[in-house]
Design a protein around this motif. Structure first.
Motif, PDB file in Angstrom:
ATOM      1  N   ASP A  56       0.703  -1.439   0.088  1.00 27.05           N
ATOM      2  CA  ASP A  56      -0.100   0.046  -0.110  1.00 27.05           C
ATOM      3  C   ASP A  56       0.846   1.260  -0.124  1.00 27.05           C
TER       4      ASP A  56
ATOM      5  N   GLU B 198      -3.999   1.097  -2.203  1.00 27.02           N
ATOM      6  CA  GLU B 198      -3.904  -0.203  -1.751  1.00 27.02           C
ATOM      7  C   GLU B 198      -3.645  -1.352  -2.734  1.00 27.02           C
TER       8      GLU B 198
ATOM      9  N   GLU C  32       4.563   2.385   3.147  1.00 24.21           N
ATOM     10  CA  GLU C  32       3.919   2.052   4.360  1.00 24.21           C
ATOM     11  C   GLU C  32       4.220   2.554   5.621  1.00 24.21           C
TER      12      GLU C  32
END
Length: 78
Positions: A14, A36, A65
């Motif tokens: 993501d 995502e 992330e």
């Protein structure tokens, strides 16, 4: 106009994408969104409409992330 950002790793991740769009005839905007499930088969895609020969400047930053800046680009299209 379509900008695709394709990761070089096969790992699905993501990313947070932040971008600013400046258009010659107005309609400038900024966005930040979490994308995502990004992978080479499912890249980040930014679509920008433009009129005729209108110039468009795009500044994009992509964060992993953990919040680390992993890619940035400052591009112009005419």
């Amino acid at each position: 106009m379509v900008l695709s950002i394709i990761p070089t790793s096969d790992t699905i991740s993501d990313y947070t994408v932040s971008y600013d769009i400046e258009k010659q005839y107005g309609g400038n905007y900024s966005r930040e969104e979490v994308v995502e499930g990004v992978s080479p088969e499912n890249p980040i895609v930014i679509t920008v409409s433009r009129m005729g020969d209108e110039w468009v400047d795009i500044f994009v930053q992509v964060y992993g992330e953990d919040g680390t800046l992993v890619w940035e680009s400052d591009s112009g299209y005419a």
